[in-house]
Design a protein around this motif. Structure first.
Motif, PDB file in Angstrom:
ATOM      1  N   TYR A   1       0.883  -1.210  -0.079  1.00 32.36           N
ATOM      2  CA  TYR A   1      -0.027   0.048   0.045  1.00 32.36           C
ATOM      3  C   TYR A   1       0.680   1.276  -0.135  1.00 32.36           C
ATOM      4  CZ  TYR A   1      -3.857   3.000   1.495  1.00 32.36           C
ATOM      5  OH  TYR A   1      -4.883   4.048   1.586  1.00 32.36           O
TER       6      TYR A   1
ATOM      7  N   GLY B   1      -2.003  -5.421  -0.813  1.00 34.27           N
ATOM      8  CA  GLY B   1      -1.796  -4.074  -0.395  1.00 34.27           C
ATOM      9  C   GLY B   1      -1.939  -3.106  -1.534  1.00 34.27           C
TER      10      GLY B   1
ATOM     11  N   GLU C   1      -5.089  -2.771  -3.627  1.00 34.65           N
ATOM     12  CA  GLU C   1      -5.854  -2.229  -3.094  1.00 34.65           C
ATOM     13  C   GLU C   1      -6.029  -0.651  -3.415  1.00 34.65           C
ATOM     14  OE1 GLU C   1      -5.908  -2.681   1.190  1.00 34.65           O
ATOM     15  OE2 GLU C   1      -7.062  -1.076   2.026  1.00 34.65           O
ATOM     16  N   ILE C   2      -4.649   0.026  -3.124  1.00 36.74           N
ATOM     17  CA  ILE C   2      -4.866   1.304  -3.145  1.00 36.74           C
ATOM     18  C   ILE C   2      -4.721   1.762  -4.979  1.00 36.74           C
ATOM     19  CG2 ILE C   2      -2.049   1.248  -2.845  1.00 36.74           C
ATOM     20  CD1 ILE C   2      -2.514   4.052  -1.731  1.00 36.74           C
TER      21      ILE C   2
ATOM     22  N   ARG D   1       0.194   3.649   6.381  1.00 36.72           N
ATOM     23  CA  ARG D   1      -0.858   3.691   5.239  1.00 36.72           C
ATOM     24  C   ARG D   1      -1.232   5.155   5.134  1.00 36.72           C
ATOM     25  NH1 ARG D   1      -4.726  -0.352   3.469  1.00 36.72           N
ATOM     26  NH2 ARG D   1      -3.413  -2.386   3.575  1.00 36.72           N
TER      27      ARG D   1
END
Lengths: 318, 318
Positions: B64, B104, B107-108, B189
């Motif tokens: 992330y 991760g 996801e972003i 994050r």
């Protein structure tokens, strides 16, 4: 961190200027304005110490090679080089090493008109990641997937020199003459076939650059295009330096399975053969027809029309 | 090398699809077609194990963060995220680690509509280099160099949380409650202020993202714009979690000198203040006026109009 700002001084201000660079090194991002009707080709390669190069590799050659291998990817798509970023990780600040590395990098960057527009410098085990951007007229990019039954297979330059150069560096082959320098030079300073790649646009049906040896890289075209291929090994272009240094069987093995030649491997339909040969002659780059695309999904090697089995050199790619 | 092809399976085919990606992962280069009248913003950041992150950092958070810090650079230029390349160097192939890291990362990437278009996977000491490409309407990119005397200084979000999170991870600060998770979460994050950055285009006079702490990052605007600045430290936005965890003096030091908040620091002329505040309110991102640009090349800190000296935390940036 001050120390690492010093690193940046070796790169900032020395970058090639280009009119399409709106903001270069020094802000959070670079900003570039692509030409109208062009697509952007993007590629990145990492070189890690002890994995892709020996610690004693001259820094000037390493700077040169870091960009050369990326330019070779652009060449195989037919793209014109434009902008690059450099992520440089170094264990310590060594001013002489930095001066040499940046000299080699800018030597090739200037030759091909590439602007260094940004990057990152960090402390850690030595590695170099270059991300290259090129431009290509929309819908003319060369890929691995356009080869058709009957197309002719070509390569640029000569094959196997870089792999023999690496074996000399490794001490697996002993050579003490001018050929040694030439062969190591081909390993340290591959020539990206940038102009040749651009001249293949709209003419070649597929293209790839040779980083792992033609037997391996031709498989990418075979899979991508769902075709088969025949290579006539007696046609493989070998340098005089390679031929003088090892026996013919070994030379052919280097040519077939040796890596890092960074020559172009491409296919051409019969209908474009004349136009393509004329275009390539203008670039001054040597090119050789080495086989033909067929059906069946296999790669066949022939020597004077008889099946050919390459001797197992156990060539160890880095 | 087979093993390293396995790595690619965690990334290929899972990439966000975008109509402007002509060729994605799998050829020598990716090919993308930028929108008409847009410039390209490009940035790259490297994260090295033991230098930028601890070996036990959860791989999902690392995936992330690798993209988040790059998106933050795009945000500070007002660019829309588009495409990325990933150069991943790993000491060994650990499937669980790869599954977590890629989860991760995607996801972003999916949240911000970023397509992974290429990269390189190599063996070596763990490090990650992401090169991000964004698009920005021509001549609207925000820089560090446009601030003028009298402009108001703003930041998004809250300051200092990430630095305290890092000190908790380092064991320099002991905390055993929900605030601990929040603060470490801000370190692992960070939220790139992508929409806020775009809403600043044509309104803000300068912008930068806060990676080294505002005292340090504001210096880039001061130098780039050849101005001075006054910060009213009583205005600095502090999270409840930070205020509950340390005394006010320490909290202010984290806010002023702590790194890796990845909030935006920007300046706005009086004439655009209303328009800008309205635009930011629409993004739902918290923003706070913390001071004003002046002349003289210095950064002055005031607390209730008296000179303020930050306590020396000896904050150690990674």
């Amino acid at each position: 961190m001050k120390e690492f700002q010093l690193i940046e001084s070796f790169f900032t201000g020395r970058a090639q200027s280009r009119k399409d660079v709106v903001i270069g090194i020094g802000d959070d991002c670079a900003i570039v304005t692509p030409a109208v009707n062009k697509s952007i080709a993007i590629s990145c390669d990492t070189l890690v110490e002890n994995v892709h190069f020996f610690p004693d590799m001259p820094a000037k050659d390493l700077g040169y090679k870091s960009l050369a291998v990326n330019l070779s990817d652009l060449a195989s798509m037919g793209a014109e080089p434009a902008w690059m970023t450099l992520a440089l990780t170094l264990p310590e600040v060594d001013e002489q090493w930095l001066a040499d590395f940046s000299e080699g990098l800018f030597e090739i960057a200037e030759y091909y008109g590439v602007a260094l527009i940004g990057g990152d410098t960090t402390r850690g085990p030595r590695s170099i990641t270059v991300t290259i951007n090129g431009q290509v007229p929309q819908d003319t990019g060369l890929t691995r997937s356009g080869a058709n039954n009957g197309d002719w297979i070509y390569v640029t330059g000569t094959l196997g020199d870089s792999a023999l150069g690496l074996d000399i560096l490794r001490g697996k082959v002993n050579l003490e003459n001018a050929d040694r320098d030439y062969l190591i030079g081909r390993h340290y300073r591959p020539t990206p076939r940038v102009l040749a790649g651009q001249s293949l646009r709209m003419l070649a049906s597929s293209a790839i650059d040779i980083s792992d040896g033609i037997m391996s890289d031709l498989q990418h075209i075979i899979k991508g295009s769902q075709v088969g291929a025949v290579i006539n090994v007696e046609c493989l272009p070998l340098s005089d330096e390679l031929k003088r240094s090892v026996d013919l069987e070994t030379a052919l093995s280097y040519a077939l399975t040796g890596g890092e030649d960074y020559e172009l491997l491409f296919t051409v339909p019969e209908s474009q053969k004349g136009a393509l040969e004329m275009a390539l002659v203008e670039t001054g780059v040597r090119f050789t027809q080495i086989g033909q695309i067929c059906t069946g999904g296999q790669l066949k090697l022939l020597q004077d029309n008889q099946p050919f089995e390459p001797s197992n050199l156990g060539f160890e790619h880095f």
